[in-house]
Scaffold this motif. Sequence first.
Motif, PDB file in Angstrom:
ATOM      1  N   ALA A  87      48.170  63.528  49.083  1.00  0.00           N
ATOM      2  CA  ALA A  87      49.463  63.553  48.393  1.00  0.00           C
ATOM      3  C   ALA A  87      49.900  62.136  48.059  1.00  0.00           C
ATOM      4  O   ALA A  87      50.357  61.860  46.945  1.00  0.00           O
ATOM      5  N   ALA A  88      49.727  61.236  49.021  1.00  0.00           N
ATOM      6  CA  ALA A  88      50.125  59.848  48.778  1.00  0.00           C
ATOM      7  C   ALA A  88      49.342  59.273  47.607  1.00  0.00           C
ATOM      8  O   ALA A  88      49.895  58.561  46.768  1.00  0.00           O
ATOM      9  N   ALA A  89      48.067  59.615  47.539  1.00  0.00           N
ATOM     10  CA  ALA A  89      47.234  59.109  46.441  1.00  0.00           C
ATOM     11  C   ALA A  89      47.742  59.630  45.101  1.00  0.00           C
ATOM     12  O   ALA A  89      47.699  58.928  44.100  1.00  0.00           O
ATOM     13  N   VAL A  90      48.247  60.863  45.108  1.00  0.00           N
ATOM     14  CA  VAL A  90      48.753  61.439  43.859  1.00  0.00           C
ATOM     15  C   VAL A  90      50.027  60.726  43.419  1.00  0.00           C
ATOM     16  O   VAL A  90      50.208  60.426  42.241  1.00  0.00           O
ATOM     17  N   PHE A  91      50.907  60.443  44.402  1.00  0.00           N
ATOM     18  CA  PHE A  91      52.195  59.850  44.041  1.00  0.00           C
ATOM     19  C   PHE A  91      52.100  58.348  43.778  1.00  0.00           C
ATOM     20  O   PHE A  91      52.936  57.779  43.102  1.00  0.00           O
ATOM     21  N   ARG A  92      51.099  57.709  44.344  1.00  0.00           N
ATOM     22  CA  ARG A  92      50.950  56.264  44.162  1.00  0.00           C
ATOM     23  C   ARG A  92      50.702  55.972  42.681  1.00  0.00           C
ATOM     24  O   ARG A  92      49.861  56.626  42.067  1.00  0.00           O
ATOM     25  N   PRO A  93      51.421  55.005  42.118  1.00  0.00           N
ATOM     26  CA  PRO A  93      51.162  54.678  40.703  1.00  0.00           C
ATOM     27  C   PRO A  93      49.707  54.273  40.525  1.00  0.00           C
ATOM     28  O   PRO A  93      49.166  53.533  41.328  1.00  0.00           O
ATOM     29  N   LYS A  94      49.119  54.799  39.461  1.00  0.00           N
ATOM     30  CA  LYS A  94      47.711  54.476  39.202  1.00  0.00           C
ATOM     31  C   LYS A  94      47.578  53.042  38.721  1.00  0.00           C
ATOM     32  O   LYS A  94      48.387  52.582  37.919  1.00  0.00           O
ATOM     33  N   PRO A  95      46.580  52.350  39.195  1.00  0.00           N
ATOM     34  CA  PRO A  95      46.385  50.997  38.676  1.00  0.00           C
ATOM     35  C   PRO A  95      46.004  51.072  37.200  1.00  0.00           C
ATOM     36  O   PRO A  95      45.243  51.945  36.804  1.00  0.00           O
ATOM     37  N   PRO A  96      46.565  50.187  36.411  1.00  0.00           N
ATOM     38  CA  PRO A  96      46.235  50.223  34.982  1.00  0.00           C
ATOM     39  C   PRO A  96      44.763  49.902  34.775  1.00  0.00           C
ATOM     40  O   PRO A  96      44.189  49.119  35.531  1.00  0.00           O
ATOM     41  N   PRO A  97      44.159  50.497  33.774  1.00  0.00           N
ATOM     42  CA  PRO A  97      42.742  50.272  33.527  1.00  0.00           C
ATOM     43  C   PRO A  97      42.499  48.932  32.851  1.00  0.00           C
ATOM     44  O   PRO A  97      42.206  48.859  31.683  1.00  0.00           O
ATOM     45  N   THR A  98      42.662  47.869  33.617  1.00  0.00           N
ATOM     46  CA  THR A  98      42.467  46.543  33.035  1.00  0.00           C
ATOM     47  C   THR A  98      41.611  45.694  33.956  1.00  0.00           C
ATOM     48  O   THR A  98      41.382  46.034  35.103  1.00  0.00           O
ATOM     49  N   PRO A 151      48.266  48.645  29.645  1.00  0.00           N
ATOM     50  CA  PRO A 151      49.544  48.903  30.301  1.00  0.00           C
ATOM     51  C   PRO A 151      50.591  47.915  29.808  1.00  0.00           C
ATOM     52  O   PRO A 151      50.286  46.764  29.579  1.00  0.00           O
ATOM     53  N   LEU A 182      53.483  55.278  51.353  1.00  0.00           N
ATOM     54  CA  LEU A 182      53.912  55.085  49.972  1.00  0.00           C
ATOM     55  C   LEU A 182      55.363  54.668  49.935  1.00  0.00           C
ATOM     56  O   LEU A 182      56.237  55.502  49.795  1.00  0.00           O
ATOM     57  N   ILE A 190      59.263  56.899  41.723  1.00  0.00           N
ATOM     58  CA  ILE A 190      58.186  57.104  40.783  1.00  0.00           C
ATOM     59  C   ILE A 190      58.536  57.933  39.565  1.00  0.00           C
ATOM     60  O   ILE A 190      58.181  57.572  38.455  1.00  0.00           O
ATOM     61  N   ILE A 221      54.815  61.250  53.993  1.00  0.00           N
ATOM     62  CA  ILE A 221      53.965  60.356  53.206  1.00  0.00           C
ATOM     63  C   ILE A 221      54.685  59.053  52.884  1.00  0.00           C
ATOM     64  O   ILE A 221      54.093  58.138  52.350  1.00  0.00           O
ATOM     65  N   GLU A 255      53.974  55.483  35.280  1.00  0.00           N
ATOM     66  CA  GLU A 255      53.959  54.109  35.779  1.00  0.00           C
ATOM     67  C   GLU A 255      52.552  53.725  36.178  1.00  0.00           C
ATOM     68  O   GLU A 255      51.768  54.555  36.626  1.00  0.00           O
ATOM     69  N   ALA A 256      52.255  52.454  36.003  1.00  0.00           N
ATOM     70  CA  ALA A 256      50.908  51.972  36.317  1.00  0.00           C
ATOM     71  C   ALA A 256      50.992  50.582  36.899  1.00  0.00           C
ATOM     72  O   ALA A 256      50.515  49.622  36.319  1.00  0.00           O
ATOM     73  N   TYR A 278      55.245  68.437  48.648  1.00  0.00           N
ATOM     74  CA  TYR A 278      56.135  67.336  48.998  1.00  0.00           C
ATOM     75  C   TYR A 278      57.366  67.249  48.108  1.00  0.00           C
ATOM     76  O   TYR A 278      58.247  66.439  48.353  1.00  0.00           O
ATOM     77  N   ARG A 281      51.532  53.437  31.250  1.00  0.00           N
ATOM     78  CA  ARG A 281      50.366  53.803  30.455  1.00  0.00           C
ATOM     79  C   ARG A 281      50.532  55.256  30.018  1.00  0.00           C
ATOM     80  O   ARG A 281      51.380  55.980  30.539  1.00  0.00           O
ATOM     81  N   ALA A 311      49.645  69.443  46.467  1.00  0.00           N
ATOM     82  CA  ALA A 311      50.282  68.340  47.188  1.00  0.00           C
ATOM     83  C   ALA A 311      51.638  68.010  46.576  1.00  0.00           C
ATOM     84  O   ALA A 311      52.615  67.785  47.288  1.00  0.00           O
TER      85      ALA A 311
END
Lengths: 189, 189, 276
Positions: free
Chosen positions: C169-180, B116, A181, A187, A177, B145-146, A113, B157, A109
């Motif tokens: 793909a969008a899920a990959v590019f989306r910033p991951k929520p911090p583990p908090t 984070p 997003l 990013i 996408i 970024e997180a 992209y 993070r 992916a």
Amino acid sequence: MTDPLEEVEEALVSDAELLAALEAVLLVVDTPAPTDQLADVLGQPIPRVQEALEGLAAEYTERGRGMELRATGEGWRLYSRDRFAPYVERFVLDGQRTRLTRAALETLAVVAYRQPVTRSRVAAVRGVNVDGVMRTLAARGLIIEAGTDVGGGTLYRTTEMFLERLGLDSLDDLPPIAPLLPDVDDIDE
Amino acid sequence: MTDPLEEVEEALVSDAELLAALEAVLLVVDTPAPTDQLADVLGQPIPRVQEALEGLAAEYTERGRGMELRATGEGWRLYSRDRFAPYVERFVLDGQRTRLTRAALETLAVVAYRQPVTRSRVAAVRGVNVDGVMRTLAARGLIIEAGTDVGGGTLYRTTEMFLERLGLDSLDDLPPIAPLLPDVDDIDE
Amino acid sequence: MTLAPEAPQAPPAPDRVRFQVSLHNFTGPFDLLLGLISRHQLDVTEVALSRVTDDFIAYTAALGDDADLEETTGFLVVAATLLDLKAARLLPQAEVEDEEDLALLEARDVLFARLLQYRAFQQVAALFRELEASARLRYPRAVTLEPRFAELLPPVQLGVDAAGFAELAAAVFRPKPPPTVGLDHLHASTVSVPEQVAILSGRLREQGVATFAELVADCEHGIEVVGRFLAVLEMYRARDVALDQPEAFAELRVRWAPGGDAGSAGLVDEVDEEDA
């Protein structure tokens, strides 16, 4: 501080150590490596390394090991010995190798992209080392090398087969996408 | 017509042949292969294959070969021997892997223990602007970024690649910083 | 860490040039200060600061045009704190701990705390360096299948259609929520101390005097109470109010008493910095 490489290079005066060091490097050789490249990596004269390679290949065969060391036009690489091919085939077909893993799909992916894109850029987005996955994707014909960027890194793009598998005629048909997003471009800047 | 596999399986009654066949299969293993899968592929009982794998691993070590056979939680896989890491590294990385600077390591340390965390928070701990260093770390895939904090600052993070690079399995394996740092969290609240 | 070969106990002027060279060994004021403390073999937890102040000032003076504004500012802030502390040690000790003494103590503690923190992360960084060096000694075999085996593989399946692929793909590019643990449900409002100062000034100007309990009676969230308390401290520091509390935990009375020069706004600055 002394260079750790210099210290170990001295250790290669022993032939046995040279063979072992060669073996270590050959284990990670993917596309056949020419003798001079191996000699360079080991810091040893080409003739000595050539001789060691031939010796190692002969040893594998004499001892009937499961691996073979063969030189093609481009260089040296380890292969599974012919005699054991039926097991290897069974192993290869045994795994879930028809479907891509989640990690492979995600890596694909990023390439799709962001193409053309270097491996290190893909790794940065994914946050993991992607060398193995990228090789798999290339081996499965989904991505292919596409020149180099200004920094000299190899660029990759997706292939026709990738489009076929998604049922698309061209890359323009890839669903955008951006709506999913909003800030995608921020990013990894 | 007889199955070619049956013919060769008979050949595996000899221990030496079993070791060689294992070796041939291990050569195409690219993610750790569990013992039962290997036993299945070779058509041999699991205990016998387990023993053969252990024997092969011991043999590699005793003979000081360039490769190691190691079992992780998931299964068996071939690795280059640690002693030869400098050569393998030179081959694999081709000088691409640059050492992290001290500033980069210190910044990474703050992110690792405070994640984070926002860039301004990291800068406060280090007493200097960290924008450039943080960009480099992100480009190398060591931080990512997180999301954003309540004030709208981008949070960062560390990544899987960071753990991989330090040889850690999870963030829980990070050494505790508390002994070095009494009441650290009170300082810049 | 490399330092200039000689400590600048000699007159600073001829050493200027060397200072400038040495400066680039340091990545910031804390780094420099720690370096100086360790060169004098002083413990960071002792009152070491007045002894390294001269060195620090000399380095800062040599920053010159080389550094950008922000970098220079960082050095200057620490240098000013150090000078303050040194001056306090040179002057005869006053009997009474007035506000300035307290402020100095506070400044020293903050500086020590920051130095300790910085040193801890430096040690962690050194540990990271070791971990990194020992981590990747074994490289796993992960090579492409030989063509003869690769050919056997059935055609690869993606297992998703184009829309699914885009989602992924969008899920990959989306910033991951911090583990908090999410804190969103706790409070949404942000409280600005200057705002609270304005509110309290208005009321106290009218009423003249009020208990703290009265002043926070209308607060809806805990964070507002905190903000209002910080505002009271800030107004006290600015000498806009007088505080009266007969004993610990007794009722706190706040009296409108604009007296001194209402200048310093250090507290507000710090709070703002945290919000930035």
